[in-house]
Scaffold this active site. Sequence first.
Site, PDB file in Angstrom:
ATOM      1  N   GLU A  34       0.980  -1.669  -0.027  1.00 52.05           N
ATOM      2  CA  GLU A  34       0.207  -0.102  -0.102  1.00 52.05           C
ATOM      3  C   GLU A  34       1.363   1.305   0.506  1.00 52.05           C
ATOM      4  O   GLU A  34       1.383   1.364   1.136  1.00 52.05           O
ATOM      5  CB  GLU A  34      -0.701   0.093   1.335  1.00 52.05           C
ATOM      6  CG  GLU A  34      -1.483  -1.097   1.589  1.00 52.05           C
ATOM      7  CD  GLU A  34      -2.830  -0.920   0.574  1.00 52.05           C
ATOM      8  OE1 GLU A  34      -3.175   0.064  -0.122  1.00 52.05           O
ATOM      9  OE2 GLU A  34      -4.075  -2.208   0.360  1.00 52.05           O
ATOM     10  N   CYS A  54      -2.768   9.266   2.942  1.00 53.15           N
ATOM     11  CA  CYS A  54      -1.719   8.841   1.146  1.00 53.15           C
ATOM     12  C   CYS A  54      -2.938   9.413   0.385  1.00 53.15           C
ATOM     13  O   CYS A  54      -2.219   9.524  -0.852  1.00 53.15           O
ATOM     14  CB  CYS A  54      -1.888   7.296   1.321  1.00 53.15           C
ATOM     15  SG  CYS A  54      -3.153   6.514   2.181  1.00 53.15           S
TER      16      CYS A  54
HETATM   17  P1  NAD Z   1       8.624   4.326   4.302  1.00 53.11           P
HETATM   18  O1  NAD Z   1       8.508   4.026   3.313  1.00 53.11           O
HETATM   19  O2  NAD Z   1       9.682   5.258   4.772  1.00 53.11           O
HETATM   20  O3  NAD Z   1       8.710   3.423   6.131  1.00 53.11           O
HETATM   21  C1  NAD Z   1       7.366   2.554   5.859  1.00 53.11           C
HETATM   22  C2  NAD Z   1       8.529   1.608   6.967  1.00 53.11           C
HETATM   23  O4  NAD Z   1       9.452   1.284   6.298  1.00 53.11           O
HETATM   24  C3  NAD Z   1       8.524   2.133   7.986  1.00 53.11           C
HETATM   25  O5  NAD Z   1       8.272   1.006   9.370  1.00 53.11           O
HETATM   26  C4  NAD Z   1      10.059   1.793   8.094  1.00 53.11           C
HETATM   27  O6  NAD Z   1      11.008   1.703   8.926  1.00 53.11           O
HETATM   28  C5  NAD Z   1      10.432   0.813   6.903  1.00 53.11           C
HETATM   29  N1  NAD Z   1      11.302   0.380   6.040  1.00 53.11           N
HETATM   30  C6  NAD Z   1      12.953   1.407   5.454  1.00 53.11           C
HETATM   31  N2  NAD Z   1      13.106   0.973   4.858  1.00 53.11           N
HETATM   32  C7  NAD Z   1      12.405   0.042   4.413  1.00 53.11           C
HETATM   33  C8  NAD Z   1      12.803  -1.320   3.866  1.00 53.11           C
HETATM   34  N3  NAD Z   1      13.945  -0.488   2.756  1.00 53.11           N
HETATM   35  N4  NAD Z   1      12.767  -2.614   3.694  1.00 53.11           N
HETATM   36  C9  NAD Z   1      12.114  -2.755   4.573  1.00 53.11           C
HETATM   37  N5  NAD Z   1      11.783  -2.220   5.347  1.00 53.11           N
HETATM   38  C10 NAD Z   1      11.947  -0.742   5.324  1.00 53.11           C
HETATM   39  O7  NAD Z   1       7.186   5.183   4.350  1.00 53.11           O
HETATM   40  P2  NAD Z   1       6.807   6.743   5.569  1.00 53.11           P
HETATM   41  O8  NAD Z   1       7.994   7.653   5.833  1.00 53.11           O
HETATM   42  O9  NAD Z   1       6.540   5.944   7.050  1.00 53.11           O
HETATM   43  O10 NAD Z   1       5.032   6.851   4.911  1.00 53.11           O
HETATM   44  C11 NAD Z   1       4.821   8.148   4.274  1.00 53.11           C
HETATM   45  C12 NAD Z   1       4.802   7.309   3.045  1.00 53.11           C
HETATM   46  O11 NAD Z   1       3.621   6.236   3.474  1.00 53.11           O
HETATM   47  C13 NAD Z   1       3.925   8.367   1.811  1.00 53.11           C
HETATM   48  O12 NAD Z   1       3.830   8.071   0.295  1.00 53.11           O
HETATM   49  C14 NAD Z   1       2.568   7.853   1.593  1.00 53.11           C
HETATM   50  O13 NAD Z   1       1.939   8.188   0.589  1.00 53.11           O
HETATM   51  C15 NAD Z   1       2.796   6.535   2.177  1.00 53.11           C
HETATM   52  N6  NAD Z   1       0.997   5.435   2.601  1.00 53.11           N
HETATM   53  C16 NAD Z   1       0.294   5.336   1.949  1.00 53.11           C
HETATM   54  C17 NAD Z   1      -0.669   4.477   2.349  1.00 53.11           C
HETATM   55  C18 NAD Z   1      -1.518   2.987   1.344  1.00 53.11           C
HETATM   56  O14 NAD Z   1      -2.204   2.836   2.277  1.00 53.11           O
HETATM   57  N7  NAD Z   1      -1.138   3.717   0.485  1.00 53.11           N
HETATM   58  C19 NAD Z   1      -1.025   4.681   4.086  1.00 53.11           C
HETATM   59  C20 NAD Z   1      -0.527   5.702   4.232  1.00 53.11           C
HETATM   60  C21 NAD Z   1       0.555   5.921   4.281  1.00 53.11           C
END
Ligand code: NAD
Length: 476
Positions: free
Chosen positions: A248, A282
């Site tokens: 997502e 999001c």
């Molecule tokens: P992010 O991708 O930076 O981090 C999300 C999670 O992934 C965190 O727990 C982080 O520690 C982990 N992570 C980071 N690098 C990783 C890797 N290489 N492998 C595995 N896990 C890893 O995202 P964020 O900044 O926490 O969230 C914001 C983003 O999320 C925005 O782009 C937003 O649009 C999106 N978002 C999407 C939805 C949806 O339902 N589509 C909902 C909320 C947020």
Amino acid sequence: MTKTHTIDFDSFFNIINGKKQSSATATHAIDSSSEGQLWEVPVATNEDIESAVTAANDAFPSWSRTPVETRKELIAKFRDSYIFYLEQFIKLLMTETGKPHALAKGEVLEILALFDHHLQLQLPEEILEDEERTITTRYVPVGVVAAICPWNFPMVLSVGKVLPALLSGCCIIVKPSPFTPYTALKIIELAQYIFPPGVIQALGGSDSLGPALVSHPRIHKIAFTGSIATGKKIMALAAGNLKRVTLELGGNDPAIVLPDVDIAKVAPEVAAGCFAFSGQICVATKRVYVHEAIYEPFLKAMVEATSKMKVGKPFDSDSVLGPLQNKMQYDRVRGFVDESKTQGHRFALGPDSATTGSGYFIHPSIIDNPPEDSKIVVEEQFGPIVPLLKWNDEADVIARANNSNTGLGASVWGSDRAHAEDIGRQIEAGNVFINSSAKTTSRALFSGQKESGIGGEWGSTGILHYCNAQVMHVFK
Ligand code: NAD
């Protein structure tokens, strides 16, 4: 119902094999409204990961064979226990995310809706019968799931993965975002009074924990919500053992405003869809296309409505918008503001000068008709700066709305509902709202098109993403 346990909301642990666990190393998140340190949280070690994965795999045979009605009884008990702590969760969520009270309360109550939705779900079963055989299609749990969660909705986006996993018979390990670990660790601690050890666990720490979970051979599925960039890394790493993934991801949600709208009513609603939680949603509206016949009065009404949104600390009762959640996001959004200034865009509202006091506060900006190829139009800003753009040709504005590598959400606003819906059907997005900004519900599937995701969550079919299909052919 009486309360049989007491949860302390001032200390936080990893939850491994039914036990609260500290670690040799601890970290802490930052209070976004003061930049002070919040509580310590343990950083999970490689041994912790191995212990949790072993406990989950040990718990899986028995949990997956537990009748679904018994699993539902335990989920209902989990709901009952949660209800005792609503006020504490609201306060903790306000502190860790910077959400003002109304928004945090909405998220905490949404957890009850998630429980109610999952408690009434049935796993489908299809039976085909002929003279030769009976063919039954069942959905069986995929195994051990790792939930990797973002910082913007730390409760909904972790519990929204936990419940379908538990219901389908999977065991789950939750990894919250290091920016907002507290509510997720606490609700999973609460679950230990109800579920067998190893069924639901939590590991906190750093970003490096994510890749370790994704590459682990004894984790069978990754349920991920976060950025497109991380989603791509997860998919590449998961390919190593063809692990199942649900992704997502981000979006760049357009709103299309038709010339027949009631401006006084619609402009404040569109503004709320752009700026609620300072745009860190999001499915927040990221770009607004307004018909040229009403562009000027609509812009004026949106500026008026947005100017009334008081920016302040989450615990101040009159705050509508809090701070940006973390320094990384604050710097990112300042980058969009600076880029628009450099490009000479006209600010109909703002720009805010950089905060001089503590806290990651940015007041909303509205950019007046910037070029279609500018950064603020083509990239996901995920913050309180939004462009308004003019249109005069319906086919052209639909093409502009679809001109994105993402397809998460969209909205269309018009007095002729059938016409608005017809435009909505032509938008390449997983979630289209007619005459409303994004109001998602766990009752309906949530998913993204294009680079906004793979698979989906919630609704009646989201649970199938936690299952493998098994077809049994019984010959007569
Ligand atoms: P992010 O991708 O930076 O981090 C999300 C999670 O992934 C965190 O727990 C982080 O520690 C982990 N992570 C980071 N690098 C990783 C890797 N290489 N492998 C595995 N896990 C890893 O995202 P964020 O900044 O926490 O969230 C914001 C983003 O999320 C925005 O782009 C937003 O649009 C999106 N978002 C999407 C939805 C949806 O339902 N589509 C909902 C909320 C947020």
